[in-house]
Structures are given as structure tokens and as C-alpha cells.
Design an enzyme around this catalytic site. Sequence first.
Site, PDB file in Angstrom:
ATOM      1  N   ASP A   6       0.864  -1.185   0.000  1.00  0.00           N
ATOM      2  CA  ASP A   6       0.000   0.000   0.000  1.00  0.00           C
ATOM      3  C   ASP A   6       0.894   1.227   0.000  1.00  0.00           C
ATOM      4  O   ASP A   6       1.462   1.593   1.034  1.00  0.00           O
ATOM      5  CB  ASP A   6      -0.903  -0.019   1.238  1.00  0.00           C
ATOM      6  CG  ASP A   6      -1.680   1.277   1.429  1.00  0.00           C
ATOM      7  OD1 ASP A   6      -1.900   1.983   0.430  1.00  0.00           O
ATOM      8  OD2 ASP A   6      -2.061   1.571   2.581  1.00  0.00           O
ATOM      9  N   ALA A   7       1.056   1.859  -1.173  1.00  0.00           N
ATOM     10  CA  ALA A   7       1.958   2.998  -1.319  1.00  0.00           C
ATOM     11  C   ALA A   7       1.171   4.294  -1.204  1.00  0.00           C
ATOM     12  O   ALA A   7       0.465   4.699  -2.132  1.00  0.00           O
ATOM     13  CB  ALA A   7       2.679   2.919  -2.662  1.00  0.00           C
ATOM     14  N   ASN A   9       0.938   8.566   0.220  1.00  0.00           N
ATOM     15  CA  ASN A   9       1.715   9.786   0.020  1.00  0.00           C
ATOM     16  C   ASN A   9       2.836   9.947   1.034  1.00  0.00           C
ATOM     17  O   ASN A   9       3.875  10.529   0.723  1.00  0.00           O
ATOM     18  CB  ASN A   9       0.786  11.003   0.098  1.00  0.00           C
ATOM     19  CG  ASN A   9      -0.120  11.110  -1.109  1.00  0.00           C
ATOM     20  OD1 ASN A   9       0.352  11.227  -2.227  1.00  0.00           O
ATOM     21  ND2 ASN A   9      -1.428  11.057  -0.879  1.00  0.00           N
ATOM     22  N   ILE A  12       4.826   3.837   2.779  1.00  0.00           N
ATOM     23  CA  ILE A  12       4.472   2.611   2.064  1.00  0.00           C
ATOM     24  C   ILE A  12       4.416   1.485   3.086  1.00  0.00           C
ATOM     25  O   ILE A  12       5.364   1.293   3.853  1.00  0.00           O
ATOM     26  CB  ILE A  12       5.483   2.268   0.959  1.00  0.00           C
ATOM     27  CG1 ILE A  12       5.593   3.412  -0.049  1.00  0.00           C
ATOM     28  CG2 ILE A  12       5.080   0.977   0.246  1.00  0.00           C
ATOM     29  CD1 ILE A  12       6.590   3.161  -1.165  1.00  0.00           C
ATOM     30  N   VAL A  13       3.304   0.763   3.101  1.00  0.00           N
ATOM     31  CA  VAL A  13       3.139  -0.374   4.006  1.00  0.00           C
ATOM     32  C   VAL A  13       3.268  -1.656   3.192  1.00  0.00           C
ATOM     33  O   VAL A  13       2.609  -1.825   2.173  1.00  0.00           O
ATOM     34  CB  VAL A  13       1.771  -0.329   4.713  1.00  0.00           C
ATOM     35  CG1 VAL A  13       1.588  -1.566   5.596  1.00  0.00           C
ATOM     36  CG2 VAL A  13       1.642   0.942   5.551  1.00  0.00           C
ATOM     37  N   GLY A 109      -8.850   7.490  -5.863  1.00  0.00           N
ATOM     38  CA  GLY A 109      -7.599   6.914  -5.398  1.00  0.00           C
ATOM     39  C   GLY A 109      -7.732   5.435  -5.095  1.00  0.00           C
ATOM     40  O   GLY A 109      -8.777   4.972  -4.624  1.00  0.00           O
ATOM     41  N   ALA A 110      -6.656   4.685  -5.352  1.00  0.00           N
ATOM     42  CA  ALA A 110      -6.673   3.238  -5.117  1.00  0.00           C
ATOM     43  C   ALA A 110      -7.006   2.915  -3.668  1.00  0.00           C
ATOM     44  O   ALA A 110      -7.762   1.983  -3.383  1.00  0.00           O
ATOM     45  CB  ALA A 110      -5.331   2.633  -5.499  1.00  0.00           C
ATOM     46  N   ASP A 111      -6.444   3.688  -2.737  1.00  0.00           N
ATOM     47  CA  ASP A 111      -6.689   3.404  -1.324  1.00  0.00           C
ATOM     48  C   ASP A 111      -8.167   3.512  -0.981  1.00  0.00           C
ATOM     49  O   ASP A 111      -8.702   2.703  -0.219  1.00  0.00           O
ATOM     50  CB  ASP A 111      -5.860   4.338  -0.432  1.00  0.00           C
ATOM     51  CG  ASP A 111      -6.029   5.820  -0.774  1.00  0.00           C
ATOM     52  OD1 ASP A 111      -6.577   6.144  -1.849  1.00  0.00           O
ATOM     53  OD2 ASP A 111      -5.589   6.658   0.037  1.00  0.00           O
ATOM     54  N   ARG A 112      -8.864   4.468  -1.585  1.00  0.00           N
ATOM     55  CA  ARG A 112     -10.281   4.668  -1.274  1.00  0.00           C
ATOM     56  C   ARG A 112     -11.126   3.529  -1.842  1.00  0.00           C
ATOM     57  O   ARG A 112     -12.035   3.028  -1.178  1.00  0.00           O
ATOM     58  CB  ARG A 112     -10.737   6.029  -1.792  1.00  0.00           C
ATOM     59  CG  ARG A 112      -9.883   7.160  -1.225  1.00  0.00           C
ATOM     60  CD  ARG A 112     -10.277   8.514  -1.742  1.00  0.00           C
ATOM     61  NE  ARG A 112     -11.490   9.007  -1.069  1.00  0.00           N
ATOM     62  CZ  ARG A 112     -11.993  10.213  -1.278  1.00  0.00           C
ATOM     63  NH1 ARG A 112     -11.416  11.024  -2.149  1.00  0.00           N
ATOM     64  NH2 ARG A 112     -13.085  10.600  -0.633  1.00  0.00           N
TER      65      ARG A 112
END
Length: 259
Positions: A6-7, A9, A12-13, A109-112
Site C-alpha cells: 500500500d503505497a 503519500n 508505504i506499508v 484513489g486506489a486506497d479509497r
Amino acid sequence: MLLAIDAGNTNIVFALVGEGLEIRARWRIATDPRRTADEYAVWLVQLLQLEGFTREAVTGVIIGTVVPRALHNLQVLASKYFGVTALVAGQAPAVYGIELDVVEPSTVGADRALNVIAAHRTHPGDLIVIDFGTATTYDVVDYGGAYKGGIIAPGINLSLDALVSAAAKLPRLAIEPPRDASVIGRTTEDQMHVGIFWGYVAMMEGLVARLKTEIGRPVKVIATGGLATLFDKRTDIFDAIEPDLTIQGLALLHQRTTG
């Protein structure tokens, strides 16, 4: 096992996820688009070994990123050091498989999108997903799992950084709850704590109340991100805390894509 990346801003995890979608280990590094695949590998392989894993334990890689410049080196990391082609969340074949009911779906956004996938799987009904990151995002998910839109607000650390950088005499503080519930600060630092912390709580409560009124149906509020627990005991707006929601979304997407 799956290596889910999970990259974001700021950070990065990297997380190792087992076949039952349980998270076996996780590591965090500052986001730097200039960091090469070789640099990632030196750091990550050592951490794998410290946790008792080998490179061979990784049989799949999936990447979700809101930092396009970081993607290439992460893909090279997967191919060069783990011998697999990484799936990229939102790109074929790892398309989200959910309805993005907004004006510009390609800008979500990918995270959302990943948070929506994971939250809808665990929590039925209408949802508001709050993610505390560099920005604090509020995502509205309907009972069918469709993403309906939401809100982007400055993250609390970003707000504090802006305040300190613009006011020469204000000190830099750690983000933490004030010592008591009083909103009358007696020192400069106390006043800053009140303004940043309780001001942020008031913003969250106000925005959630407005979202619930507009949705017009019972809504569950899910919180994720590193700062979610900071606010949990100071407000009653959260129905659940899911600290690994984005990683769970990556694992679910990988499972759906690979069967």
C-alpha cells in the site's frame, strides 16, 4: 503468501497475508519515489528474515498506490526479487469490480476503492469510511457496495505543519489529546492542542452529521488509518475501527482476481 503493498503519500506499508487473509507481518517505510527496487529489497528481505520468512514464501504481489512515480520500482521489486508479476489495483486484470458512482471514476484513489471493497465485505448496509492519512478522507458506500463519493480534508498532521510553518513563534507539538476536556487553553501550547485536537474532532463530528443527514438512512461509520485510535475515546461517531482496511482490500482484490 501474498505480499500486499500500500503505497501512500507519506508511507508505504508492506504486509504478508496468508491464505485465510490473515496478516502475518507488516512493515512501513517512508514514501520516496526515487527509492530503487534494489534498495527496497535490501530492507525488505532482511525484515522477512527477522520475522522467520524467506523470499520464497512470497508467491504473489499486489500493489495499490496513489503515488504513480513509485509504481515502477515496486513492480521491479516483485519481478526481480520475488519472481512474480505484480498485480496493480485498478488496472487489468485487477479491476476493482465495484461501481464507482462519481463524475470522474478514473480519479478515485486506489486506497479509497480498496477501503470500500474491504469495508463492504465486513459491514453490511450503508457506510461512511474515514481514513486518517496525509489527507483525511470520508467515503460514502451504499448498501450495494457502490462508491458514491465523499470528502477530502487536510490530515491533522498536515494542518499542524501548516500552522507551525506559517507562524514563526508557535512551537512544534506532538499530536496527542489535551490533558483534559477543557477548551480554554491557559498556555500557548495548551491553546494549540485544543485548536488542533478538539477542532479536528469537531470537524469530524460535523461532517459525519451532515453526511448522515444527506444519506437519509441508517449509516455505520468505519475508521481506518494510524490516527483512528487517537480519536476513538474522544468521540462516539465511530462504529468500528479497522486499522488494516486498505491491506485487507488488496488481499481481497488479489483473491478475486486470481481465483
